[in-house]
Design a protein around this motif. Structure first.
Motif, mmCIF file in Angstrom:
data_model
loop_
_atom_site.group_PDB
_atom_site.id
_atom_site.type_symbol
_atom_site.label_atom_id
_atom_site.label_comp_id
_atom_site.label_asym_id
_atom_site.label_seq_id
_atom_site.Cartn_x
_atom_site.Cartn_y
_atom_site.Cartn_z
ATOM 1 N N TRP A 2 -65.613 -99.001 29.297
ATOM 2 C CA TRP A 2 -66.270 -97.735 28.962
ATOM 3 C C TRP A 2 -65.314 -96.566 29.189
ATOM 4 O O TRP A 2 -65.223 -95.675 28.364
ATOM 5 C CB TRP A 2 -67.535 -97.560 29.798
ATOM 6 C CG TRP A 2 -68.256 -96.287 29.481
ATOM 7 C CD1 TRP A 2 -68.104 -95.081 30.080
ATOM 8 C CD2 TRP A 2 -69.210 -96.089 28.446
ATOM 9 N NE1 TRP A 2 -68.915 -94.147 29.492
ATOM 10 C CE2 TRP A 2 -69.613 -94.748 28.485
ATOM 11 C CE3 TRP A 2 -69.779 -96.923 27.503
ATOM 12 C CZ2 TRP A 2 -70.545 -94.216 27.624
ATOM 13 C CZ3 TRP A 2 -70.718 -96.384 26.640
ATOM 14 C CH2 TRP A 2 -71.089 -95.060 26.704
ATOM 15 N N SER A 7 -67.049 -96.033 24.681
ATOM 16 C CA SER A 7 -68.104 -96.581 23.834
ATOM 17 C C SER A 7 -68.717 -97.817 24.467
ATOM 18 O O SER A 7 -68.081 -98.500 25.253
ATOM 19 C CB SER A 7 -67.556 -96.950 22.455
ATOM 20 O OG SER A 7 -66.810 -98.147 22.529
ATOM 21 N N PRO A 8 -69.961 -98.119 24.105
ATOM 22 C CA PRO A 8 -70.602 -99.328 24.611
ATOM 23 C C PRO A 8 -69.892 -100.598 24.158
ATOM 24 O O PRO A 8 -69.889 -101.587 24.869
ATOM 25 C CB PRO A 8 -72.016 -99.266 24.038
ATOM 26 C CG PRO A 8 -72.252 -97.831 23.782
ATOM 27 C CD PRO A 8 -70.906 -97.272 23.401
ATOM 28 N N ARG A 70 -76.862 -95.134 10.971
ATOM 29 C CA ARG A 70 -76.803 -93.990 11.906
ATOM 30 C C ARG A 70 -77.573 -94.290 13.195
ATOM 31 O O ARG A 70 -77.162 -93.874 14.274
ATOM 32 C CB ARG A 70 -77.316 -92.727 11.241
ATOM 33 C CG ARG A 70 -76.348 -92.193 10.198
ATOM 34 C CD ARG A 70 -76.641 -90.730 9.883
ATOM 35 N NE ARG A 70 -75.654 -90.183 8.981
ATOM 36 C CZ ARG A 70 -74.501 -89.619 9.371
ATOM 37 N NH1 ARG A 70 -74.197 -89.550 10.641
ATOM 38 N NH2 ARG A 70 -73.664 -89.139 8.487
ATOM 39 N N ALA A 74 -76.147 -94.181 16.940
ATOM 40 C CA ALA A 74 -76.810 -93.469 18.042
ATOM 41 C C ALA A 74 -77.082 -94.422 19.202
ATOM 42 O O ALA A 74 -76.875 -94.057 20.362
ATOM 43 C CB ALA A 74 -78.106 -92.834 17.553
ATOM 44 N N ALA A 75 -77.536 -95.631 18.893
ATOM 45 C CA ALA A 75 -77.826 -96.611 19.949
ATOM 46 C C ALA A 75 -76.565 -96.987 20.713
ATOM 47 O O ALA A 75 -76.616 -97.248 21.914
ATOM 48 C CB ALA A 75 -78.477 -97.856 19.351
ATOM 49 N N LEU A 76 -75.432 -97.001 20.015
ATOM 50 C CA LEU A 76 -74.157 -97.299 20.665
ATOM 51 C C LEU A 76 -73.565 -96.088 21.367
ATOM 52 O O LEU A 76 -72.515 -96.180 21.993
ATOM 53 C CB LEU A 76 -73.153 -97.848 19.641
ATOM 54 C CG LEU A 76 -73.479 -99.211 19.055
ATOM 55 C CD1 LEU A 76 -72.489 -99.576 17.950
ATOM 56 C CD2 LEU A 76 -73.502 -100.281 20.137
ATOM 57 N N ARG A 77 -74.242 -94.942 21.230
ATOM 58 C CA ARG A 77 -73.824 -93.688 21.866
ATOM 59 C C ARG A 77 -72.382 -93.310 21.504
ATOM 60 O O ARG A 77 -71.562 -93.012 22.370
ATOM 61 C CB ARG A 77 -73.987 -93.775 23.379
ATOM 62 C CG ARG A 77 -75.411 -93.972 23.786
ATOM 63 C CD ARG A 77 -75.562 -93.980 25.276
ATOM 64 N NE ARG A 77 -76.907 -94.407 25.613
ATOM 65 C CZ ARG A 77 -77.204 -95.140 26.647
ATOM 66 N NH1 ARG A 77 -76.272 -95.526 27.485
ATOM 67 N NH2 ARG A 77 -78.451 -95.488 26.880
ATOM 68 N N LEU A 78 -72.114 -93.350 20.205
ATOM 69 C CA LEU A 78 -70.781 -93.012 19.743
ATOM 70 C C LEU A 78 -70.553 -91.508 19.831
ATOM 71 O O LEU A 78 -71.472 -90.717 19.612
ATOM 72 C CB LEU A 78 -70.594 -93.476 18.295
ATOM 73 C CG LEU A 78 -70.756 -94.972 18.028
ATOM 74 C CD1 LEU A 78 -70.487 -95.267 16.556
ATOM 75 C CD2 LEU A 78 -69.858 -95.806 18.922
ATOM 76 N N SER A 79 -69.329 -91.145 20.130
ATOM 77 C CA SER A 79 -68.952 -89.732 20.149
ATOM 78 C C SER A 79 -68.907 -89.229 18.702
ATOM 79 O O SER A 79 -68.870 -90.022 17.761
ATOM 80 C CB SER A 79 -67.571 -89.578 20.790
ATOM 81 O OG SER A 79 -66.568 -90.112 19.916
ATOM 82 N N GLN A 82 -66.068 -90.860 16.936
ATOM 83 C CA GLN A 82 -66.351 -92.263 16.648
ATOM 84 C C GLN A 82 -67.354 -92.407 15.505
ATOM 85 O O GLN A 82 -67.239 -93.323 14.700
ATOM 86 C CB GLN A 82 -66.865 -92.978 17.896
ATOM 87 C CG GLN A 82 -65.797 -93.166 18.952
ATOM 88 C CD GLN A 82 -66.387 -93.641 20.271
ATOM 89 O OE1 GLN A 82 -67.455 -93.213 20.693
ATOM 90 N NE2 GLN A 82 -65.655 -94.537 20.926
#
Length: 187
Positions: A2, A7-8, A70, A74-79, A82
């Motif tokens: 991380w 990223s996750p 998308r 969002a679930a992967l919490r991308l910047s 990213q």
């Protein structure tokens, strides 16, 4: 993972690599630090390229499929950076000359050491597809081909698909028990 990637996906890779070095019950093979970096370099683009390829399976990418991609981002919490990269990779996967085999060829031997990452890859794909227009014949065939390229057998893919359907239906141990026995509550 991380901290290095933000990223996750990187976190999952870091967890698995750390587990490899910490535990004596390691995965199917050895993965050195250089290979781990290569997996991280290839994994993220492949996830979104394959997602775009599957979304285009029926000829046109729908608004639902874009929203599903998308939602995965969002679930992967991308910047934000990213997300821009993921959109670019998704667009590459939609192109008529995209080669699924080529996109996964270099990744497959690296992932052999970590079946969890193979499975995570397919779970992401299934999540995007099931949240989009569903899993019709053409997208399912492309997903199955991707699973096979990664080294997952057809029965393992079917198991992941069934598990995903169960999760989306709100399935859980207690809910499943109550449906089987026709009980609305335990009281």
């Amino acid at each position: 993972g991380w901290l290095l990637s933000g990223s996750p996906i990187g976190a999952a890779l870091g967890l698995l690599v750390g587990h490899q070095f910490d535990g004596d019950a390691g995965p199917r093979g050895e993965l050195g630090a250089a290979s781990a970096a290569r997996v991280h370099e290839l994994y993220f683009p492949a996830v979104f390229r394959v997602m775009g390829h599957v979304a285009k399976a029926d000829g046109r990418v729908s608004e639902q499929e874009i929203a599903a991609a998308r939602a995965v981002m969002a679930a992967l919490r991308l910047s934000p950076e990213q997300v821009r990269q993921a959109i670019g990779f998704f667009s590459e996967g939609k192109q008529p000359d995209f080669s699924l085999g080529s996109a996964l060829a270099e990744l497959r031997p690296l992932l052999r050491a970590y079946p969890q990452l193979e499975q995570f890859f397919m779970e992401i794909q299934l999540q995007a597809t099931r949240a989009g227009t569903g899993l019709s014949a053409r997208p399912r065939a492309r997903l199955l081909r991707a699973a096979n390229y990664l080294g997952l057998a057809s029965d393992e893919f079917a198991r992941l698909e069934a598990l995903r359907r169960w999760r989306m239906s709100g399935g859980g141990f207690l809910q499943g028990y109550m449906r089987i026995f026709g009980q609305e509550s335990l009281g």
